[in-house]
Design an enzyme around this catalytic site. Structure first.
Site, PDB file in Angstrom:
ATOM      1  CD1 TRP A 104      -1.393   2.335   2.189  1.00 14.59           C
ATOM      2  CD2 TRP A 104      -2.813   1.706   0.591  1.00 14.59           C
ATOM      3  NE1 TRP A 104      -2.292   3.363   1.997  1.00 14.59           N
ATOM      4  CE2 TRP A 104      -3.180   3.007   1.018  1.00 14.59           C
ATOM      5  CE3 TRP A 104      -3.574   1.103  -0.435  1.00 14.59           C
ATOM      6  CZ2 TRP A 104      -4.257   3.699   0.483  1.00 14.59           C
ATOM      7  CZ3 TRP A 104      -4.658   1.800  -0.972  1.00 14.59           C
ATOM      8  CH2 TRP A 104      -4.991   3.071  -0.512  1.00 14.59           C
TER       9      TRP A 104
ATOM     10  CG  ASP B 278      -0.939   2.666 -19.829  1.00 14.36           C
ATOM     11  OD1 ASP B 278      -1.279   3.700 -20.418  1.00 14.36           O
ATOM     12  OD2 ASP B 278      -1.757   1.909 -19.272  1.00 14.36           O
TER      13      ASP B 278
HETATM   14  P1  ADP Z   1      -6.180  -0.475 -12.952  1.00 14.51           P
HETATM   15  O1  ADP Z   1      -5.268  -1.613 -13.267  1.00 14.51           O
HETATM   16  O2  ADP Z   1      -7.581  -0.924 -12.721  1.00 14.51           O
HETATM   17  O3  ADP Z   1      -6.091   0.671 -13.939  1.00 14.51           O
HETATM   18  P2  ADP Z   1      -4.448   0.954 -11.102  1.00 14.51           P
HETATM   19  O4  ADP Z   1      -3.261   0.101 -10.900  1.00 14.51           O
HETATM   20  O5  ADP Z   1      -4.311   2.117 -12.027  1.00 14.51           O
HETATM   21  O6  ADP Z   1      -5.719   0.069 -11.512  1.00 14.51           O
HETATM   22  O7  ADP Z   1      -4.919   1.457  -9.669  1.00 14.51           O
HETATM   23  C1  ADP Z   1      -6.138   2.166  -9.476  1.00 14.51           C
HETATM   24  C2  ADP Z   1      -5.930   3.301  -8.479  1.00 14.51           C
HETATM   25  O8  ADP Z   1      -5.555   2.752  -7.217  1.00 14.51           O
HETATM   26  C3  ADP Z   1      -4.779   4.220  -8.859  1.00 14.51           C
HETATM   27  O9  ADP Z   1      -5.235   5.312  -9.620  1.00 14.51           O
HETATM   28  C4  ADP Z   1      -4.214   4.654  -7.527  1.00 14.51           C
HETATM   29  O10 ADP Z   1      -4.910   5.798  -7.065  1.00 14.51           O
HETATM   30  C5  ADP Z   1      -4.534   3.524  -6.597  1.00 14.51           C
HETATM   31  N1  ADP Z   1      -3.362   2.660  -6.377  1.00 14.51           N
HETATM   32  C6  ADP Z   1      -2.717   1.887  -7.283  1.00 14.51           C
HETATM   33  N2  ADP Z   1      -1.706   1.209  -6.730  1.00 14.51           N
HETATM   34  C7  ADP Z   1      -1.705   1.553  -5.418  1.00 14.51           C
HETATM   35  C8  ADP Z   1      -0.890   1.178  -4.292  1.00 14.51           C
HETATM   36  N3  ADP Z   1       0.099   0.299  -4.425  1.00 14.51           N
HETATM   37  N4  ADP Z   1      -1.170   1.746  -3.088  1.00 14.51           N
HETATM   38  C9  ADP Z   1      -2.189   2.634  -2.955  1.00 14.51           C
HETATM   39  N5  ADP Z   1      -2.993   2.994  -3.957  1.00 14.51           N
HETATM   40  C10 ADP Z   1      -2.766   2.462  -5.184  1.00 14.51           C
END
Ligand code: ADP
Length: 290
Positions: A94, A196
């Protein structure tokens, strides 16, 4: 869902119980959750409708980036592969958001250092995903050939399948891909790219340190990465200044930028429809005429 997550955490030797579980928005395709137990905090992505290697490819991309020791990525704790009745799940570190004034500059510097990580050829040894679409990938000694054959042409083919009638746009796209080498003349080196990198695919964690998330890696022209950062609103100006201090962009950058943005616009056209048609047509008009 909670039971599925609980089972996954047990595999990580975290017996739970789950103290906090809340959904996280912002992703394109997956359900995402913040999870807290007595031992740790987690970011968890879940999806039943993705190919079986979807999260494995994401984990591999994060791992390759991590191995450059140039820019942070969340640690991947575990992922499974969704077979028919199973749900795909990816468990990660996280990252607590903490954007600070110097974050964009650090992102520029760190990304440029990551881009200095070379390969012998362009492309990648395995398919990746962008959104839900597959990118086949292969290795090529020529960036122009790779960009044409592995990136633009498969998206053009998909556009033809989505709209099978004869189409002026398709004719022009084919003319443009045939002439790519006429504009892309600067002989880039293969750089490790996130692949990306729009504004939603980096985060800023503790102490304002940037993290890359959700990569779709390849080895390619670093200008291709920067062109995409500029497509939907751009990153802060300090990002570009810091980036170019470490890794200057080619002199032709402004002239080729739309050619590189074209790939991402075609991906959006194929995933989200005709709203992305007019910007594609504007690029075609610039390079191959009305
Ligand atoms: P998806 O694969 O559905 O596009 P993402 O990997 O972009 O999902 O993650 C969605 C959202 O979750 C991100 O825009 C970010 O705000 C949050 N997020 C992603 N990874 C983490 C992480 N490791 N810890 C906290 N929040 C995260």
């Amino acid at each position: 869902m909670k039971r599925l997550i609980q089972r996954e955490l047990e595999q990580l030797n975290d017996p739970g119980p789950i103290k906090v579980m809340r959904s996280v928005s912002g992703g394109d395709i997956n359900e995402a959750y913040y999870i807290r137990t007595n031992l740790n905090e987690y970011f968890i992505k879940i999806n039943t409708h993705v190919p079986s290697n979807f999260f494995k490819v994401e984990a591999l991309g994060l791992e390759r980036i991590e191995q450059t020791y140039t820019i942070n990525v969340p640690k991947v704790y575990h992922y499974n592969e969704p077979y028919e009745e199973e749900t795909g799940i990816l468990v990660m570190e996280w990252i607590e958001e903490n954007r600070q004034a110097h974050s964009a500059e650090m992102l520029g510097q760190n990304l440029a250092n990551m881009h200095k990580h070379p390969a012998k050829q362009f492309g990648l040894d395995q398919p990746t995903f962008i959104g839900r679409l597959t990118q086949a990938n292969s290795w090529s000694g020529s960036w122009v050939k790779y960009y044409k054959e592995d990136r633009l042409q498969p998206q053009i083919q998909l556009a033809i399948e989505n709209s099978p009638l004869p189409h002026r746009r398709i004719d022009k796209l084919e003319r443009l891909t045939d002439q790519l080498g006429q504009w892309i003349t600067h002989h880039p080196k293969p750089s490790l790219l996130h692949g990306d990198l729009w504004g939603g695919n980096y985060m800023v964690g503790p102490k304002g340190v940037p993290y890359l998330i959700d990569p779709s890696i390849l080895y390619g022209d670093h200008a291709f990465e920067l062109a995409f950062t500029e497509l939907f609103g751009g990153f802060p100006p300090t990002f570009y200044v810091a980036y170019q201090e470490v890794m200057p962009l080619p002199l032709e950058y402004e002239d080729i930028k739309p050619l590189y943005q074209l790939y991402y616009l075609l991906v959006h056209l194929n995933m989200f429809g005709e709203n992305f048609g007019p910007p594609v047509d504007r690029i075609l008009a610039r390079y191959v005429g009305e």
